[in-house]
Write a protein that holds these residues in place. Structure first.
Motif: not given
Length: 659
Positions: A60-62, A572-574, A611-612, A616-620
């Protein structure tokens, strides 16, 4: 860590084992009797599904804002990825990490790394970036040949867990259980003693959770947190405000981020006055990761805290230094708590005002659970040895220990033995099914297998090629055994597990068809399918059935509704596909979500990963929002464990640095 030759002990590790000397049971033993052994000491290691010596690669990016080298201010980060070493003083994942060194994706539910050479998405040029025009080749699956059909490594475990016999505990199991009961009463008295002391309550609850004994005091914790939720809180301490915020949100009690307003200036930014409060900034940083959609002030808090924590890392003392490092790697709300517990044992001993009652109880409870888990794994290993030989599918992964690891991630408590057994066996079976679709069966054989699984009766065996008949028979027999072992109500729910297994088979077949046709999906369509084919919906439904009466009525309906389960599956997929971007995907695999995004938007891998990560942040945030919106909070904890634990396991690689 390297596994010793068969018959030798595995060295370095945990605790509570004797040296084969006679001993007497003191009625009032010193706490030192239960100290963990330091890594490398010459003692036999007990078996527990925890991580001992690994490091985590952050894909993940910082998050948020990072220092701008030109002016020293913090500005937006753009997909920066770094490696974060993480050494953890734990047990059984020590061996899991040794497997990961040889086959980095062996911990993945679906997409393991095979030994065969793979086409890497990343073409390392002078600038170490993948150019937009380089991904077309990687999207085309390589033809499946004899060289690719059996490229999985053999299991590194052999008969280790089947033959494993732990040495006697320093105290008898009966004595330890009695001592645990005594200490539990003492802890209940601690809760009563700080009944009207808000700071005392949040400190006690936090310690109990970090020491891994919160499952023993759920009622006391619920009462205590509801009490402080209903009371005004006027503390001027950033640490105390952030701790209260995090604990309440973790337990589904809404609290507004407006409480952090007192630490902000008139321009809407956080005040420079708190920039030297390391413990408070750490609390703020961890609390911010419980944000939901539409909370920009928490995004600001995350960026502000991270920037200042990064800048002061070299000046901190232990144990705060290590706690900051771990949280900057993986924030506390997204850490698999069983891992954090093993860190916290030694760190809690260094805390001012640490309570010896809590520490002794935590170590005793951990040891008793180790004993339970080692017996479960031995029994399951015997089952799988017979089952794997029976089906005779040498091309399929032999991954029973890793399957048990997933079940342990979901729930480690003693009462959930049936759930761990079901999830372990189902994971082992779906792994064989996945390998059949991915690397061995022809398209026509894949269709035949799916038809038989949708039929789900022993007559369906006649539809299959000869080599798949034993597997099909084992599948049906295993589910029949589930029904025989469960109570009447849970037995009737097994039908939902069957349906999810059938759906998973359909997803695998669809992926096989697309792979055969070299069909390229959009990022969105790819993710919508593969977030389900990762196996999360199936394992969550199986968990509900296995946990039985421990869950509230209506949990199955909530899980089948699927929105939060799907968010977990997407995370998990990402994470899995981001790992494949670094390590290279398997021959014959369809394009990953990362490749689909690159292809669709004509960008390089760095832009796609940025972007991904945002996705993922939105899913969290969606998962965080669910804490306040549903009546299945008990199972939501399991879903969060799945996402958090898997994110760490999918990222393990051998440790190369010390802290």
């Amino acid at each position: 860590m390297e596994l010793e030759e068969e018959g030798e002990d595995i060295q370095g590790g945990a605790a509570f084992l004797s040296d084969d000397e006679d001993f007497e049971e003191d009625e009032n033993p010193d706490l030192e009797d239960y100290e963990f052994l330091e890594a490398g000491e010459d003692n036999h290691t007990p078996i527990d599904v925890d991580i001992r010596s690994i490091s985590v690669r952050s894909h993940s990016p910082v998050r948020g804002k990072m220092p701008n080298e030109a002016n020293g201010q913090y500005g937006r980060s753009s997909g920066l990825r770094r490696e974060f070493p993480l050494r953890v003083g734990l047990n059984m994942y020590d061996m899991v990490s040794s497997i990961a060194a040889k086959a980095p994706h062996t911990l993945s539910l679906v997409a393991p790394q095979r030994q065969s050479t793979s086409i890497s998405v990343r073409s390392y040029g002078n600038d170490h970036r993948t150019q937009a025009n380089s991904y077309e080749q990687s999207l085309a699956p390589a033809p499946l040949t004899a060289e690719t059909l059996s490229g999985y490594e053999r299991s590194s475990w052999g008969n280790f867990f089947i033959e494993y016999e732990p040495r006697p505990l320093q105290r008898s199991e009966e004595w330890m259980k009695l001592r645990v009961d005594e200490l539990k009463q003492d802890v209940c008295m601690l809760f009563e003693a700080c009944n009207h002391d808000v700071i005392g309550i949040i400190t006690l609850v936090d310690d109990v959770q970090l020491l891994g004994i919160d499952h023993l005091f759920q009622d006391q914790i619920d009462v205590a947190l509801r009490y402080i939720h209903e009371r005004e809180f006027n503390s001027s301490s950033l640490y105390e405000v952030a701790l209260r915020f995090r604990l309440l949100r973790e337990h589904g009690l809404w609290v507004s981020p407006d409480m952090f307003g007192k630490f902000m200036n008139g321009r809407g930014s956080f005040s420079e006055e708190i920039t030297n409060e390391a413990k408070g900034l750490l609390g703020l940083y961890n609390a911010a990761f419980l944000s939901v959609h539409g909370e920009p002030e928490l995004e600001e808090a995350m960026s502000f805290a991270r920037y200042h924590l990064e800048s002061m890392r070299g000046e901190l003392n232990s144990p705060l230094k290590e706690q900051v490092k771990r949280s900057l790697d993986i924030p506390l709300p997204r850490t698999y708590r069983r891992l954090e517990t093993l860190h916290y044992f030694s760190e809690y001993e260094q805390e001012e005002g640490q309570n010896s009652i809590l520490l002794e109880l935590a170590k005793l409870e951990f040891t008793l659970l180790q004993y339970v888990h080692s017996k479960e794994l031995k029994s399951l290993s015997r089952w799988w040895q017979d089952a794997y030989r029976y089906i005779g599918l040498g091309y399929a992964r032999d991954r029973l220990v890793e399957a048990y690891t997933w079940s342990y991630i979901l729930y480690y408590e003693k009462d959930f033995e049936m759930a761990r057994m079901m999830v372990t066996k189902i994971t082992a079976l779906l792994t064989v099914m996945n390998d059949t679709y991915d690397v061995h069966a022809t398209v026509e054989e894949s269709r035949q297998l799916n038809t038989a699984i949708q039929r789900w009766d022993y007559n369906g065996e006649s539809l299959l090629p000869e080599y798949l008949k034993m597997f099909y028979n084992l599948l049906l027999t295993t589910f029949k055994e589930f029904e025989d072992q469960l109570g009447l109500e849970e037995r009737n729910q097994v039908v939902h597990v069957k349906k999810e297994f059938q759906r998973l088979s359909s997803y695998y077949l669809q992926e096989a068809e697309w792979r055969h046709q070299n069909y390229k999906l959009s990022f969105e369509n790819q993710l919508n399918v593969t977030c389900k084919s990762i196996g999360v919906p199936l394992l969550c439904v199986a968990s509900v059935v296995g946990m039985g009466d421990a869950l509230m009525k209506g949990t199955m309906e909530w899980v089948l509704d699927g929105s939060i389960v799907i968010s977990c599956g997407k995370i998990i997929r990402l994470l899995n596909d981001m790992g494949a971007t670094d390590l290279g995907k398997n021959k014959g695999d369809m394009a990953t979500t990362v490749e689909c995004y690159m292809h669709e938007h004509k960008v390089n891998s760095e832009a796609a990963l940025a972007h991904i990560d945002s996705f993922m942040e939105n899913e969290w945030k969606t998962i965080n929002q669910a804490r306040f919106e549903n009546d299945a909070s008990g199972f939501l904890k399991t879903v969060i464990n799945f996402a958090a634990g898997t994110s760490q396991c999918l990222s393990v690689r051998p440790a190369t640095e010390e802290l």
